[in-house]
Scaffold this active site. Structure first.
Site, PDB file in Angstrom:
ATOM      1  CG  ASP A  46       9.903   7.969   8.536  1.00  0.00           C
ATOM      2  OD1 ASP A  46       9.674   7.572   7.375  1.00  0.00           O
ATOM      3  OD2 ASP A  46      10.993   8.493   8.872  1.00  0.00           O
ATOM      4  CE  LYS A 102       8.165   7.823  -3.387  1.00  0.00           C
ATOM      5  NZ  LYS A 102       8.700   7.212  -4.608  1.00  0.00           N
ATOM      6  N   GLY A 113       2.639   3.679   1.445  1.00  0.00           N
ATOM      7  CA  GLY A 113       3.219   3.815   2.772  1.00  0.00           C
ATOM      8  C   GLY A 113       3.781   5.205   3.019  1.00  0.00           C
ATOM      9  CG  ASP A 166       5.295  -3.280  -4.721  1.00  0.00           C
ATOM     10  OD1 ASP A 166       5.867  -4.354  -4.996  1.00  0.00           O
ATOM     11  OD2 ASP A 166       5.851  -2.356  -4.109  1.00  0.00           O
ATOM     12  CG  ASN A 167       7.766  -0.420  -7.071  1.00  0.00           C
ATOM     13  OD1 ASN A 167       6.948   0.169  -6.367  1.00  0.00           O
ATOM     14  ND2 ASN A 167       8.946  -0.794  -6.609  1.00  0.00           N
ATOM     15  NE  ARG A 209       4.317   9.106  -6.428  1.00  0.00           N
ATOM     16  CZ  ARG A 209       4.812   7.891  -6.316  1.00  0.00           C
ATOM     17  NH1 ARG A 209       5.932   7.576  -6.941  1.00  0.00           N
ATOM     18  NH2 ARG A 209       4.215   6.969  -5.593  1.00  0.00           N
ATOM     19  N   GLY A 218       0.807  -1.228   0.000  1.00  0.00           N
ATOM     20  CA  GLY A 218       0.000   0.000   0.000  1.00  0.00           C
ATOM     21  C   GLY A 218       0.827   1.260   0.000  1.00  0.00           C
TER      22      GLY A 218
HETATM   23  P1  AMP Z   1       9.172   0.834  -2.614  1.00  0.00           P
HETATM   24  O1  AMP Z   1      10.449   0.127  -2.393  1.00  0.00           O
HETATM   25  O2  AMP Z   1       9.300   2.308  -2.714  1.00  0.00           O
HETATM   26  O3  AMP Z   1       8.372   0.298  -3.757  1.00  0.00           O
HETATM   27  O4  AMP Z   1       8.313   0.579  -1.308  1.00  0.00           O
HETATM   28  C1  AMP Z   1       7.791  -0.663  -0.911  1.00  0.00           C
HETATM   29  C2  AMP Z   1       6.737  -0.459   0.155  1.00  0.00           C
HETATM   30  O5  AMP Z   1       7.326   0.109   1.343  1.00  0.00           O
HETATM   31  C3  AMP Z   1       5.630   0.479  -0.270  1.00  0.00           C
HETATM   32  O6  AMP Z   1       4.431   0.004   0.253  1.00  0.00           O
HETATM   33  C4  AMP Z   1       6.076   1.781   0.365  1.00  0.00           C
HETATM   34  O7  AMP Z   1       4.991   2.645   0.528  1.00  0.00           O
HETATM   35  C5  AMP Z   1       6.683   1.327   1.687  1.00  0.00           C
HETATM   36  N1  AMP Z   1       7.666   2.298   2.196  1.00  0.00           N
HETATM   37  C6  AMP Z   1       8.916   2.486   1.763  1.00  0.00           C
HETATM   38  N2  AMP Z   1       9.541   3.476   2.458  1.00  0.00           N
HETATM   39  C7  AMP Z   1       8.658   3.937   3.360  1.00  0.00           C
HETATM   40  C8  AMP Z   1       8.679   4.956   4.357  1.00  0.00           C
HETATM   41  N3  AMP Z   1       9.738   5.749   4.567  1.00  0.00           N
HETATM   42  N4  AMP Z   1       7.575   5.132   5.111  1.00  0.00           N
HETATM   43  C9  AMP Z   1       6.500   4.365   4.907  1.00  0.00           C
HETATM   44  N5  AMP Z   1       6.403   3.400   4.000  1.00  0.00           N
HETATM   45  C10 AMP Z   1       7.462   3.177   3.209  1.00  0.00           C
HETATM   46 MG    MG Z   2       6.908   1.391  -4.529  1.00  0.00          MG
END
Ligand code: AMP
Ligand code: MG
Length: 513
Positions: free
Chosen positions: A133, A121, A100, A268-269, A191, A98
């Site tokens: 966080d 973001k 995050g 998810d990306n 974004r 989700g």
């Molecule tokens: P990503 O590697 O950016 O695709 O992130 C994978 C998952 O981790 C996604 O659900 C992000 O929203 C969550 N996530 C990554 N970094 C953070 C952060 N600093 N705070 C909250 N959620 C995060």
């Molecule tokens: Mg992501």
């Protein structure tokens, strides 16, 4: 900005959790949870994208809009939310993920009817923050802001960036996950995209066997983002999957054209619209290397290496096919479509290479030419972008050593020069057999080969400068990335300086953001 025109059609249609509770948790059976941005005391504008603001219908920025850029003091109509999705990360089912660290403001429709979703973001935790966080640091925010715009101007389908602002808050990050936490400046990017829907949204709801919601979500996606699909029933869903496969293959081809490595191609990306989404440990390729893997989290496996992106996108589409199976109910069709994906992608990829070389059309013998060329690039560590720029200047009288000397990351020994000469002969022979004029061939090359690519070391220098309170590099890079097929600044048309060969955050990156 016309903030008062932002609406949330998504939350009007789908089931959601309206508790406004930011506590991290599973939210079964719903596609989103309402949540408010954290709010920040000392926002400061770094960059604003006037052209994009105009195009979306948000209109010009005024000083009073600064609060909105970090999610402060939102008006009544901006009912913010985070969406729930799942995904396969590095080949494994990860369950609920989700938004995050992303929060959606909603959608705006421009005068000519174009829909744009707007999200922050780094604006604070959501139910999907998974013990993190929800903040973002300057480093990762600058990287997202500049690279998504660079991709847009290169002509690659992508999400875009409207603004970049300091939050005024410091954030603790252990950048290389090696027990070295440091305070970094916090920042927020706004974004935009026609939609931020990912494969993972469909995987989540399908895994929960909420097939009615799954169908509603696919119907919503087709109605809004696939207007070309006019069939009904199961045919409609088949058509959708085929179209998404085509869009994804075309996107991968574009990444190969410009030398982009995403770095974290988890499902998810992956955008359901075929856009580049989530700019993390990505990198533009300097020296050509099919194994190039900028993301240290992906070592030693190199699942998401430059040369693997085609196969990985197909693997990701398999996961989506599984999620859509309850709607499409036809294994044979899904299997055939996915098998066809491989051949479609490689043909599109080779046709793209033909244009980069200025060839009239794809011929059977070109495959061998490309394989030899890849070997040459890899062995001589030739810079991907600069190689093609120099190739435009090649003619039968050229001294190949001097033409390619400043493009290689190794010393061009006599033996290597001979390999280059051999390649040049074969290349010229292929050009002579073209059925198009040399002018036409050159114009294909100029359209396919950028003169400017946003290299990691340039981003690195830009981030250092902004940290030190300067923005000249940011402004210069912005102009350069807006005109990637021209050479505005000769200093940017050069190899990565050797001083950056092993710099953390430059040649090696992590997911930390
Ligand atoms: P990503 O590697 O950016 O695709 O992130 C994978 C998952 O981790 C996604 O659900 C992000 O929203 C969550 N996530 C990554 N970094 C953070 C952060 N600093 N705070 C909250 N959620 C995060
Ligand atoms: Mg992501």
């Amino acid at each position: 900005m016309n903030i008062e025109q932002i609406k949330q059609p998504f939350t009007d249609i789908f089931l959601g959790d309206f508790s406004d509770n930011p506590m991290q948790r599973n939210t079964p059976k719903v596609l989103f949870a309402t949540v408010k941005p954290a709010g920040f005391d000392g926002p400061k504008l770094i960059a604003f994208n006037e052209t994009l603001a105009e195009e979306t219908g948000l209109g010009p920025y005024e000083e009073k809009d600064l609060d909105f850029l970090v999610g402060n003091n939102l008006p009544e109509n901006v009912k913010t939310y985070a969406t729930a999705y799942a995904g396969h990360q590095f080949g494994n089912w990860a369950g609920q993920l989700g938004d995050g660290r992303a929060i959606l403001a909603g959608e705006i429709i421009s005068k000519d009817g174009k829909k744009t979703e707007i999200q922050w973001k780094g604006s604070g935790a959501t139910p999907y923050s998974r013990h993190a966080d929800g903040r973002a640091v300057l480093r990762s925010s600058v990287r997202e802001y500049l690279m998504s715009e660079a991709m847009y101007h290169l002509g690659v389908p992508t999400t875009r960036a409207l603004s970049l602002a300091f939050t005024g808050e410091d954030v603790v990050r252990d950048m290389m996950y090696n027990g070295n936490p440091q305070l970094e400046k916090g920042a927020v990017v706004i974004r935009t995209a026609e939609s931020f829907l990912r494969f993972g949204h469909f995987e989540l709801i399908s895994a929960q066997q909420e097939y009615k919601t799954l169908q509603d979500l696919v119907d919503f996606t087709i109605k809004n983002y696939y207007p070309e699909i006019t069939t009904d029933g199961i045919e409609k869903y088949k058509h959708f999957f085929e179209s998404l496969c085509t869009r994804t293959a075309n996107l991968m081809t574009e990444w190969f054209r410009v030398g982009f490595v995403h770095g974290v191609m988890n499902t998810d990306n992956m955008s359901v619209l075929g856009l580049t989404v989530d700019y993390g440990p990505y990198s533009m390729m300097d020296e050509y290397d099919l194994n190039f893997t900028p993301n240290t989290t992906d070592l030693p496996g190199r699942r998401y290496a430059f040369g693997k992106q085609g196969q990985i996108s197909q693997w990701n589409l398999w996961q989506l096919a599984n999620a859509l199976h309850p709607l499409i109910k036809d294994e044979k069709f899904l299997e055939n479509t996915l098998n066809h994906y491989g051949s479609y992608f490689w043909e599109a990829h080779d046709k793209m290479l033909c244009k980069k070389f200025g060839f009239d059309e794809l011929r059977e013998s070109d495959e061998e030419f490309f394989t030899n060329w890849q070997g040459l690039m890899q062995e001589l560590q030739l810079d991907y972008t600069l190689f093609f720029n120099q190739l435009e200047k090649l003619n039968p009288e050229s001294d190949v050593k001097s033409l390619f000397e400043n493009v290689s990351y190794v010393v061009l020994t006599d033996q290597r020069v001979r390999k280059l000469e051999d390649f040049a002969k074969k290349y010229e022979a292929r050009l002579i057999s073209n059925t198009i004029s040399r002018e036409k061939s050159l114009s294909l090359m100029k359209q396919s080969n950028p003169k400017f690519t946003l290299r990691n070391y340039l981003l690195y220098e830009c981030i250092e400068e902004i940290n030190a309170g300067k923005t000249e590099m940011l402004e210069k890079l912005t102009r350069a990335l807006e005109n990637p097929y021209e050479e505005l600044y000769p200093e940017f048309s050069a190899k990565r300086p050797s001083a950056y060969d092993d710099t953390t955050g430059c040649s090696t990156l992590s997911c930390s953001s």
